[in-house]
Each structure stands twice: as structure tokens, then as C-alpha cells.
Design a protein around this motif. Structure first.
Motif, PDB file in Angstrom:
ATOM      1  N   PRO A 185       0.811  -1.228   0.000  1.00 55.64           N
ATOM      2  CA  PRO A 185       0.000   0.000   0.000  1.00 55.64           C
ATOM      3  C   PRO A 185       0.840   1.271   0.000  1.00 55.64           C
ATOM      4  O   PRO A 185       0.514   2.241  -0.696  1.00 55.64           O
ATOM      5  N   ASP A 186       1.924   1.278   0.768  1.00 49.72           N
ATOM      6  CA  ASP A 186       2.783   2.459   0.819  1.00 49.72           C
ATOM      7  C   ASP A 186       3.500   2.673  -0.513  1.00 49.72           C
ATOM      8  O   ASP A 186       3.622   3.805  -0.995  1.00 49.72           O
ATOM      9  N   LEU A 187       3.983   1.582  -1.097  1.00 48.55           N
ATOM     10  CA  LEU A 187       4.692   1.698  -2.368  1.00 48.55           C
ATOM     11  C   LEU A 187       3.780   2.229  -3.457  1.00 48.55           C
ATOM     12  O   LEU A 187       4.165   3.121  -4.224  1.00 48.55           O
ATOM     13  N   HIS A 188       2.555   1.724  -3.518  1.00 46.16           N
ATOM     14  CA  HIS A 188       1.659   2.151  -4.589  1.00 46.16           C
ATOM     15  C   HIS A 188       1.066   3.536  -4.325  1.00 46.16           C
ATOM     16  O   HIS A 188       0.694   4.231  -5.277  1.00 46.16           O
ATOM     17  N   PHE A 189       1.017   3.936  -3.077  1.00 50.38           N
ATOM     18  CA  PHE A 189       0.710   5.339  -2.798  1.00 50.38           C
ATOM     19  C   PHE A 189       1.810   6.222  -3.379  1.00 50.38           C
ATOM     20  O   PHE A 189       1.534   7.247  -4.023  1.00 50.38           O
ATOM     21  N   PHE A 190       3.057   5.823  -3.172  1.00 50.03           N
ATOM     22  CA  PHE A 190       4.182   6.585  -3.714  1.00 50.03           C
ATOM     23  C   PHE A 190       4.152   6.588  -5.240  1.00 50.03           C
ATOM     24  O   PHE A 190       4.355   7.631  -5.871  1.00 50.03           O
ATOM     25  N   TYR A 191       3.895   5.434  -5.843  1.00 51.22           N
ATOM     26  CA  TYR A 191       3.788   5.365  -7.303  1.00 51.22           C
ATOM     27  C   TYR A 191       2.760   6.373  -7.818  1.00 51.22           C
ATOM     28  O   TYR A 191       3.009   7.121  -8.767  1.00 51.22           O
ATOM     29  N   ASN A 192       1.588   6.361  -7.216  1.00 50.58           N
ATOM     30  CA  ASN A 192       0.521   7.243  -7.693  1.00 50.58           C
ATOM     31  C   ASN A 192       0.831   8.710  -7.423  1.00 50.58           C
ATOM     32  O   ASN A 192       0.451   9.579  -8.218  1.00 50.58           O
ATOM     33  N   LEU A 193       1.524   8.979  -6.327  1.00 49.89           N
ATOM     34  CA  LEU A 193       1.898  10.360  -6.033  1.00 49.89           C
ATOM     35  C   LEU A 193       2.862  10.898  -7.088  1.00 49.89           C
ATOM     36  O   LEU A 193       2.634  11.977  -7.662  1.00 49.89           O
ATOM     37  N   VAL A 194       3.936  10.152  -7.358  1.00 53.69           N
ATOM     38  CA  VAL A 194       4.938  10.643  -8.311  1.00 53.69           C
ATOM     39  C   VAL A 194       4.423  10.580  -9.745  1.00 53.69           C
ATOM     40  O   VAL A 194       4.994  11.216 -10.639  1.00 53.69           O
ATOM     41  N   GLU A 195       3.359   9.843  -9.978  1.00 59.65           N
ATOM     42  CA  GLU A 195       2.739   9.810 -11.303  1.00 59.65           C
ATOM     43  C   GLU A 195       1.761  10.970 -11.486  1.00 59.65           C
ATOM     44  O   GLU A 195       1.660  11.556 -12.567  1.00 59.65           O
ATOM     45  N   THR A 196       1.061  11.319 -10.419  1.00 63.64           N
ATOM     46  CA  THR A 196       0.029  12.355 -10.505  1.00 63.64           C
ATOM     47  C   THR A 196       0.622  13.754 -10.529  1.00 63.64           C
ATOM     48  O   THR A 196       0.134  14.627 -11.260  1.00 63.64           O
ATOM     49  N   VAL A 197       1.656  13.990  -9.740  1.00 59.32           N
ATOM     50  CA  VAL A 197       2.225  15.341  -9.644  1.00 59.32           C
ATOM     51  C   VAL A 197       2.701  15.858 -11.002  1.00 59.32           C
ATOM     52  O   VAL A 197       2.289  16.947 -11.432  1.00 59.32           O
TER      53      VAL A 197
END
Length: 228
Positions: A185-197
Motif C-alpha cells: 500500500p505504501d509503495l503504490h501510494f508513492f507510485y501514484n503520487l509521483v505519477e500524478t504530480v
């Protein structure tokens, strides 16, 4: 910057304000009625749908493929908030399992994740030929490709074993060197954060270019330009 953004959007501030008030009121009623978490999310989001559709249609009429860019940025931002909700449930409220699946937990399924990330990657690939010089869109492409590979691996494991929630490549226990020391969950939160920004920054960057190009066209050919 703000004047440029105002110049290329169609919704009046009053409409946005009324929509926000309606959303807040709907959420308040849902809370009073003790709706489940997904119901609270539904109540808050639904009033924004007509405005979102109207904005998308307006943008398509005036800027064509920028409408797809807009839809992608808005929906991916919403997806990011779902991951924010999940990590909040885990790290703030110390929930686990079925109680820590975000707001719309029934959609926390491997095939949904795979389809979602495939949509993001496909949309970026459709946008790049139209906006080749947008550096933020290229950054989003690289990040979304890796994210898609992660979900391809996870989805393959799900299809072949029936197991969901597996770590993929880089989460703890992952296939690459046992993964990083962080849970999925933490890794994919990070994935989505760096993808969305970069995606959102890229949209703003492209909107500025569209505004500048429109002003230039009005200056060079004033008689051929009609006011949107």
C-alpha cells in the motif's frame, strides 16, 4: 498565472461555489444518516460530476485533446486520493485487511487496478503525439510504464494463482531482490503520487501554452478568431 487559468475555463465561480456547497451539504447529510464510508465518498463526489462533464465538453470544443488531458489529470488525482485514504487508514487509524481498502473498498480488486493503470498509460500515449514538447508528460510516461509493469506482474500472479494483494516487484517480499522494506500500500501510494504530480503540472503547463497560442492567433489574425 491565475488570470490565464481563468481565461481558459468555462465554469463561473458562482457555479463552482454552489457545487462545493452542494457537495458539503450532501456529505453532511450522509454523515448524519451514518452512511458507510463509500456512501460518504459518493455523496461528496456526485455533485461535481455535472460540472466535470460540462467542463470536459467545453474544453473539447475549444481545445480538443486537452479535454483528454484534463479528464486524465482529474481522474488520476481522484485515484491518488483513494490511496491517500488507504494509507491514512493504515498508519493513522491502524486498520488492516478489509478495513483498510480506501473509500471505495469494493473496487480494491487486482483487475480494477490493472485496468486503471492501463487507462492511464493508454491516455498518456494518446496525448504524447499531440503534446510532444511537454516535458511533464514525458516524465509521466516513464512513471506510468513502470507502474503498469508492476501491475502486470501482480495481475499475472492473480490470474495464475488466484492470490490478490501480492507484492509485485518492489514491495516488501517482491520479485526483485525481495523488494524494498515497505509494504505494497505504501509503495503504490508513492507510485501514484509521483505519477500524478507531473501529470497535473503538465496539464497546467499545456493550458498556459494553449492560452498563449490563442492570444498569438488573435493578434496575428484578429478577424479570424471568435471568442469562445
Amino acid at each position: 498565472m491565475s488570470s490565464r487559468l481563468v481565461a481558459i475555463r468555462s465554469a463561473a465561480p458562482q457555479v463552482v461555489g454552489v457545487t462545493a456547497l452542494t457537495s458539503g451539504a450532501s456529505l453532511a447529510v450522509a454523515i448524519i444518516q451514518h452512511w458507510p464510508l463509500w456512501g460518504l465518498g459518493f455523496a461528496a463526489v456526485m455533485p461535481w460530476i455535472p460540472l466535470f462533464v460540462a467542463e470536459t465538453a467545453w474544453m473539447y470544443r475549444h481545445y480538443r485533446y486537452l479535454a483528454l488531458f484534463y479528464v486524465l489529470a482529474v481522474t488520476q488525482t481522484g485515484h491518488l486520493f483513494e490511496h491517500v485514504a488507504q494509507v491514512t487508514q493504515i498508519h493513522v487509524f491502524h486498520l488492516a485487511g478489509a478495513s483498510a481498502r480506501g473509500i471505495f473498498g469494493t473496487l480494491d480488486l487486482e483487475w480494477v487496478h490493472f485496468i486503471w493503470n492501463s487507462w492511464v498509460l493508454l491516455a498518456v500515449l494518446l496525448l504524447l503525439p499531440r503534446f510532444r514538447i511537454n516535458p511533464w508528460l514525458w516524465a509521466t510516461l516513464g512513471l506510468s510504464v513502470w507502474h503498469e509493469i508492476e501491475h502486470l506482474v501482480v495481475f499475472f500472479v492473480y490470474l495464475t494463482t488466484g492470490k490478490s494483494g501480492t507484492p509485485g516487484l518492489l514491495a516488501r517480499g517482491g520479485l526483485i531482490g525481495g523488494g524494498l522494506p515497505i509494504p505494497r500500500p505504501d509503495l503504490h501510494f508513492f507510485y501514484n503520487l509521483v505519477e500524478t504530480v507531473p501529470l497535473v503540472i503538465g496539464l497546467v503547463w499545456q493550458l498556459h501554452r494553449a492560452y498563449d497560442e490563442q492570444r498569438l492567433e488573435e493578434f496575428v489574425h484578429p478577424s479570424q478568431v471568435t471568442t469562445p
